[in-house]
Each structure stands twice: as C-alpha cells, then as structure tokens.
Design an enzyme around this catalytic site. Structure first.
Site, short mmCIF file in Angstrom:
data_model
loop_
_atom_site.label_atom_id
_atom_site.label_comp_id
_atom_site.label_asym_id
_atom_site.label_seq_id
_atom_site.Cartn_x
_atom_site.Cartn_y
_atom_site.Cartn_z
N ILE A 1 118.67 -23.99 46.65
CA ILE A 1 117.56 -23.14 46.24
C ILE A 1 117.60 -22.99 44.72
CG2 ILE A 1 116.41 -20.93 46.53
CD1 ILE A 1 116.65 -22.67 49.11
N LYS A 2 116.50 -23.35 44.07
CA LYS A 2 116.45 -23.29 42.60
C LYS A 2 116.03 -21.90 42.14
CE LYS A 2 115.03 -26.85 40.04
NZ LYS A 2 114.18 -27.99 39.56
N ILE A 3 116.84 -21.34 41.25
CA ILE A 3 116.57 -20.02 40.68
C ILE A 3 116.67 -20.14 39.16
CG2 ILE A 3 117.39 -17.64 40.48
CD1 ILE A 3 118.49 -17.88 43.33
#
Length: 368
Positions: A139-141
């Site tokens: 998951i890209k944050i």
C-alpha cells in the site's frame, strides 16, 4: 553474455515496472517482462491508472457491469484498480515465492486527496489491503507530515507499505523512524515481522528538474557545471543514511526479531532532459538491496544498452557531499527545493486523480 537487466539483478538491484494496465496483464506482456526483462515487481499511481483507463477498451465490460450495479465513480475506481492489482499480484506470485517475499510486489496508492489526512489514510490503507487480499501487495502512502504517522499505524496493523514522494534526507530519516515505530507496534500486537515488507521511494529526476531550473537562473559557470548532479547525489546520500540507520541498535533489535530492512527504491528514473543518457538514473544508482522502478521506455533502454559497472553508490559518498557543498555555495536552497517538490508531487497526483474520476464518470454515464 548476460543482458544489462540481468547484470543489474546480479548487482542486487530489483527491477520494478512503473506501469500497469489490464491489457498488459491479459495480453501476457507482464509475464513476458518477468522472463525477458528481469522485472520483479510493479508500481502504480493515479497517473498510471488514469492513463490506462482513458485508453482502455479492456475496461469496457467492467465499466458496463459497474454501471448496471449503480456504482459511484469512486466505487468503480476502487473496483477496477484493485482488480488489476489482484491480477498483477497473481502474475508475480511465483517471484514472491522464489524470493521469500522480497520481490514479486505490486503497489497501489491511497487516494491523493488523503495526503494530509492521517486517519483517512490509515482507514483506506486497511480497506485497500483487505480488498486486494494478496500478501504480495504494497500500500503506497506519501511521506507527507500527515503520512508519517499513517505509515506507523499501517505497518503496525501488519500491512506492508511502499512509502512514496520522498525528496529530502531529513524526511527520509523520519520515514525510517515511522517504519521502525510501526514494526514495534506490529511486534507488540503479535504480528509476524518477517511477513512485513516496506520500500522507501526516493524520487530522483524531479530533483534535477527543479534544481537545474534554479541553476539556469543563477547562470554562472559554477552553477552550470552542477546541472544534472543533484538527484543522483541526493539518492546516494539516502543510501548512506539507510546503511547507517539500519545498523543502529533500534533497527538491529527488530531485525534480530525477524523484521526486514526497509529497502530504498529509486523512483522517477525516467530522464527528463534529452541531453542526458537515457539510463543515467539506473547505471549511477546501482547498490545492493535497492529497487529501481522504471517506466517501460527506461526499462527497454536499460535492457538494450545500459553499462552496468557494479556498485556506483557507496563509492561516491564524498563526491555526493561535495555536490551539495557546491550547490549551497552557488545559492541553491535545497530545503526549499524538496518542499516545493513534495507540494508539487501531491498536487500532480491529485490532478491525475481528478482526471481519473472524470474518465470513469464519463464511462459510467456512457454505459448507462
């Protein structure tokens, strides 16, 4: 003779493709790139999905089905993009298994409009992780002020994270702190640390674009001589910080408990200045345990003619420091450079998100 991409892999660099579309998956192209170009992962962002969907006859059936179900624009976006990521994860599952979870990863990003919303980011990260339902997802944050505590909470919940939009060494240090704090939370919650993976995406060519514009305005010979050197120097010093921080006691204790290092990832590696070698941000950033995520054009250039010379990072720390001393001497405020780039990065992804929403809205209306 081995190919340059195989040589990169042998030097400890994981090659990830910076692109994804349903057509790329269903045509077999993605699987072919694993075999022929040594690709071991994929990164996505709102810009990539906007491009895929705007050109996407491959999505017509999905859009028609979602329209018939009465899906909203955002519901349709998440349905379409999470399906693409699921299917890409399945394509990369053999790589994931063969590398014991190091590679075979596919990234999907939280909505850009949550970039400064910690609670919203954590909630959506958990939702995306649940929807994709593949342990080789990331998951890209974004590494914004609001993103940092969200990174800690998401890692702490047992979710693997790709931290994106890192430009400065100072912020990178804070990203490492956020990751380590997340590992400590995950350990205390009873999660298996060995299953948690993370990369820290350090942007390269955008740094040169911004710095070179400032050097052009300064106009002196000393300033001109520094063009196209800041991005690589910045990334090299990031790797030095990575080596230092993961050798310290806090990290060492977590690694001893089964945790993994957070690998540096070189992003924005497509060359923007046509006067530069098209593989510059690949060949000059070769170091063990890194990821280089490439647009297809850069991947093909690398496969065709990159000259891989082994480690080009750890042997150049002093040169990198000298570049920054010279940039300061000619009047480049690098702290301002990186803040401008972070703000612009969020704005660009937000604009792409709006484009994606409009594309999907129009497609749903046409289907109805």
């Amino acid at each position: 003779m081995t190919s340059p991409t195989a040589q990169l892999s042998s030097a400890g660099v994981s090659i990830w493709l910076d692109d994804l579309s349903r057509e790329r998956i269903t045509s077999g192209n993605l699987a072919e790139l694993i075999t022929t170009r040594d690709v071991t992962g994929v990164t996505t962002n709102p810009t990539i999905f906007a491009g895929a969907l705007s050109n996407g006859a491959a999505y017509a059936d999905s859009v028609a089905e979602l329209a018939a179900q009465g899906a909203t624009t955002d519901q349709a976006i998440f349905s379409i993009t999470t399906r693409d990521v699921q299917e890409a994860c399945d394509v990369f599952r053999p790589v994931y298994d063969a590398t014991d979870g190091v590679d075979g990863r596919v990234s999907i990003e939280v909505s850009p409009d949550l970039a400064h919303d910690t609670a919203g980011t954590v909630e959506q990260a958990k939702d995306l992780w649940k929807r994709v339902d593949r342990e080789n997802a990331l998951i890209k944050i974004p590494a914004t002020r609001g993103g940092l505590p969200a990174i800690t909470e998401t890692i702490g919940a047992g979710i693997s994270v790709n931290v994106t939009l890192i430009f400065s060494l100072e912020r990178y240090g804070e990203v490492i702190d956020a990751y380590l704090a997340g590992l400590e939370k995950a350990r205390d919650a009873g999660h298996d640390l060995s299953k948690l993976r993370s990369v820290a995406s350090f942007f390269v060519s955008r740094v040169d674009t911004e710095v070179d514009g400032r050097l052009t305005k300064i106009g002196s010979d000393d300033a001109t001589a520094l063009k196209s050197r800041a991005g690589i120097a910045n990334a090299r010093l990031a790797y030095e910080l990575f080596e230092k921080r993961f050798a310290e006691k806090r990290a060492a204790d977590l690694l001893a408990a089964g945790a993994n290092v957070q690998r540096p990832l070189w992003a924005s590696t497509g060359v923007k200045d046509p006067a530069l070698p098209d593989t510059l941000y690949v060949t000059e950033l070769v170091a063990e345990g890194t990821v280089n995520t490439m647009p297809e054009k850069t991947l093909e250039a690398t496969f065709d003619h990159a000259e891989v010379r082994g480690d080009t990072v750890t042997v150049n720390y002093e040169d990198a420091r000298e570049v920054f001393a010279q940039l300061a001497a000619v009047g480049v405020d690098f702290a301002d450079v990186t803040q401008v780039l972070e703000d612009e990065g969020v704005e660009k992804f937000d604009a792409s998100w709006r484009d994606l929403q409009k594309t999907v809205t129009d497609a749903l209306e046409a289907a109805r």
